[in-house]
Design a protein around this motif. Structure first.
Motif, PDB file in Angstrom:
ATOM      1  N   UNK A  57      32.354  91.431  23.945  1.00 27.34           N
ATOM      2  CA  UNK A  57      31.895  91.832  24.454  1.00 27.34           C
ATOM      3  C   UNK A  57      32.122  93.190  25.472  1.00 27.34           C
ATOM      4  N   UNK A  58      31.471  93.797  25.808  1.00 29.49           N
ATOM      5  CA  UNK A  58      31.525  95.359  26.368  1.00 29.49           C
ATOM      6  C   UNK A  58      30.375  95.693  27.390  1.00 29.49           C
ATOM      7  N   UNK A  71      26.529  95.784  26.887  1.00 30.54           N
ATOM      8  CA  UNK A  71      25.399  95.747  27.555  1.00 30.54           C
ATOM      9  C   UNK A  71      25.865  93.682  27.649  1.00 30.54           C
ATOM     10  N   UNK A  72      26.943  93.173  27.365  1.00 31.24           N
ATOM     11  CA  UNK A  72      26.973  91.526  27.901  1.00 31.24           C
ATOM     12  C   UNK A  72      27.372  90.912  28.886  1.00 31.24           C
ATOM     13  N   UNK A  73      26.964  91.863  29.827  1.00 32.90           N
ATOM     14  CA  UNK A  73      27.504  91.661  31.249  1.00 32.90           C
ATOM     15  C   UNK A  73      26.786  90.937  31.738  1.00 32.90           C
ATOM     16  N   UNK A  74      25.329  91.072  31.478  1.00 33.15           N
ATOM     17  CA  UNK A  74      24.239  90.606  32.200  1.00 33.15           C
ATOM     18  C   UNK A  74      22.905  90.468  31.433  1.00 33.15           C
ATOM     19  N   UNK A  88      22.463  90.474  26.774  1.00 28.40           N
ATOM     20  CA  UNK A  88      23.489  90.887  26.232  1.00 28.40           C
ATOM     21  C   UNK A  88      24.039  89.689  26.434  1.00 28.40           C
ATOM     22  N   UNK A  89      24.215  89.090  27.866  1.00 25.71           N
ATOM     23  CA  UNK A  89      24.794  87.875  28.190  1.00 25.71           C
ATOM     24  C   UNK A  89      24.356  86.482  27.427  1.00 25.71           C
ATOM     25  N   UNK A  90      22.888  86.549  27.830  1.00 30.64           N
ATOM     26  CA  UNK A  90      22.626  85.604  26.589  1.00 30.64           C
ATOM     27  C   UNK A  90      22.747  85.582  24.796  1.00 30.64           C
ATOM     28  N   UNK A  91      23.297  86.702  24.296  1.00 28.39           N
ATOM     29  CA  UNK A  91      22.879  86.744  22.888  1.00 28.39           C
ATOM     30  C   UNK A  91      24.806  86.053  22.962  1.00 28.39           C
ATOM     31  N   UNK A  92      25.250  85.977  23.914  1.00 35.39           N
ATOM     32  CA  UNK A  92      26.219  85.866  23.909  1.00 35.39           C
ATOM     33  C   UNK A  92      26.501  84.424  23.997  1.00 35.39           C
ATOM     34  N   UNK A  93      25.802  83.881  24.588  1.00 36.04           N
ATOM     35  CA  UNK A  93      25.254  82.526  24.978  1.00 36.04           C
ATOM     36  C   UNK A  93      25.247  81.770  23.703  1.00 36.04           C
ATOM     37  N   UNK A 123      32.319  90.230  33.366  1.00 38.75           N
ATOM     38  CA  UNK A 123      32.365  90.163  31.829  1.00 38.75           C
ATOM     39  C   UNK A 123      34.046  89.171  31.641  1.00 38.75           C
ATOM     40  N   UNK A 124      34.312  88.970  32.679  1.00 40.82           N
ATOM     41  CA  UNK A 124      35.889  88.058  32.778  1.00 40.82           C
ATOM     42  C   UNK A 124      35.125  86.704  32.962  1.00 40.82           C
ATOM     43  N   UNK A 125      34.785  86.485  33.763  1.00 38.56           N
ATOM     44  CA  UNK A 125      33.575  85.764  34.396  1.00 38.56           C
ATOM     45  C   UNK A 125      32.705  84.783  32.626  1.00 38.56           C
TER      46      UNK A 125
END
Ligand SMILES: NC(=O)C1=CN([C@@H]2O[C@H](COP(=O)(O)OP(=O)(O)OC[C@H]3O[C@@H](n4cnc5c(N)ncnc54)[C@H](OP(=O)(O)O)[C@@H]3O)[C@@H](O)[C@H]2O)C=CC1
Ligand SMILES: CC(=O)[C@H](N)C(=O)O
Length: 268
Positions: free
Chosen positions: A32-33, A10-13, A16-21, A40-42
C-alpha cells in the motif's frame, strides 16, 4: 502456495482503502502507498490482525521525483505482482488560467506520470508470469469535459485511453485491464477539495455511491474482459446520454453548469 499480491496507490483513504479491505478479506497480500504515514500504519495493523495477511507500506508523495523513484525501486524488488490498482488522485474545480501552472501540473504528475511510471515497472513482471490485473481509477468525468476541471477531465480521459491501449496489447498475455469510471462517491475527495457538498435526499440517492459498492462492482467486472467499468445504473445512464447527445448541445449544458457552479458553494 503464497498468497496473491496487490499494489494499491492512494490506499490511505477512500476507494484505495476500500480496495485494500476487500482484497484482504479474500486473502490477498498487499503493498500500500500514499502520503499519510499514520493512516497507512493503522490500516496495515488492522488488516494484518483481522486477516492474517502480509501488508507492506511505502509512503510516497507521487509529486516528488525522489519519492516516486524510491517507490519504483521497492516495487522492482517484489517477486510477484498479481494486481495493480492505480487509484491515487485528487480533484479541483477552478479557472485554469487563474491557478498557477505548477499547481495545475501536479494533477498530471499524479494521475498520468506516476500511474504510467508504475505500469511501466509492473507489466513486464506480469507478462513474464502470464498473469495479472490492472485497474486504473478514472472517472465519469473522462467522458464529460467541463470548463472548471481542464486537467481532471483530460487526465481521467487519458487513463481510459491508456487502459484501452493496454487491453488490446495485453490480453494475449492473460493480463486484464480496467478503467474504472465512477460518478460521485462518498469519500474525502470533495472535502479535500474544499467543497461543501450539501445535497438533497434525491441527489444523495441517485447520484452518490458508497465506496464498498464501487469496489465490489469493479472487482467483479475484472473477469468480464471488458475494459471500461461504469458502476451504478444512473452513472451508466449518464454515460450513454452523454454519448448520445449532439456535442454542441453537451457543450452548452456544460457551460451553463459551470456558470452555476461559479456562483455556488460548489467551487473552491
Ligand atoms: N470520490 C469521488 O467522487 C470520485 C473519485 N474518483 C477517483 O477515485 C480515486 C480515489 O479518490 P477517493 O478515494 O474518492 O478520494 P480520497 O481523497 O479519499 O483518496 C485519494 C487518495 O489519493 C492519494 N493521493 C492524492 N495525492 C497524492 C500524492 N501526491 N501522492 C500520493 N498519493 C496521493 C491520497 O493519499 P494521501 O493523501 O495519503 O497521499 C488518498 O489515499 C481518485 O483517483 C479520484 O479521482 C473518481 C470518480 C469519483
Ligand atoms: C465524478 C468525479 O470524478 C469527481 N468526484 C467530481 O466530483 O468531479
Amino acid at each position: 502456495m503464497s498468497a496473491q499480491l496487490a499494489i494499491i496507490t492512494g490506499a490511505s483513504s477512500g476507494l484505495g482503502q476500500t480496495f485494500a479491505q476487500h482484497l484482504a478479506q479474500q486473502g490477498w497480500d498487499l503493498f500500500l502507498t500514499g502520503r499519510r504515514t499514520k493512516r497507512l500504519q493503522s490500516i496495515q495493523t488492522q488488516l494484518k490482525q483481522k486477516h492474517g495477511i502480509q501488508v507492506h507500506i511505502q509512503c510516497a508523495n507521487l509529486l516528488k521525483a525522489k519519492e516516486l523513484q524510491d517507490l519504483i525501486d521497492k516495487i522492482s524488488q517484489l517477486q510477484r505482482i498479481d494486481m495493480l490498482i492505480n487509484n491515487a488522485g485528487f480533484g479541483n474545480r477552478n479557472d485554469f488560467y487563474k491557478a498557477s501552472y505548477n499547481e495545475q501540473n501536479q494533477m498530471l504528475q499524479v494521475h498520468i506520470t506516476a500511474a504510467a511510471r508504475i505500469i511501466h515497472e509492473v507489466v513486464p513482471k506480469m507478462k513474464h508470469r502470464k498473469k495479472g490485473a490492472i485497474i486504473n481509477v478514472s472517472s465519469l468525468c473522462a467522458y464529460m469535459p467541463a470548463p472548471l476541471s481542464y486537467f481532471y477531465c483530460s487526465s481521467k480521459a487519458f487513463l481510459v485511453s491508456l487502459s484501452e491501449c493496454m487491453h488490446i496489447d495485453l490480453q494475449k498475455h492473460n493480463i486484464s485491464v480496467q478503467a474504472l469510471c465512477p460518478g460521485f462517491i462518498e469519500t474525502e475527495f470533495h472535502s479535500r477539495m474544499g467543497l461543501i457538498t450539501a445535497r438533497s435526499w434525491l441527489e444523495q440517492k441517485l447520484l452518490w455511491m458508497k465506496e464498498n459498492d464501487v469496489v465490489s462492482i469493479s472487482l467483479r467486472h475484472l473477469s468480464s474482459n471488458k475494459v471500461i467499468c461504469i458502476p451504478g445504473f444512473i452513472n451508466k445512464f449518464i454515460y450513454h446520454s452523454v454519448l448520445f447527445l449532439p456535442k454542441c448541445l453537451y457543450y452548452k449544458i456544460s457551460a451553463i453548469q459551470s456558470n452555476k457552479l461559479k456562483t455556488s458553494h460548489l467551487i473552491a
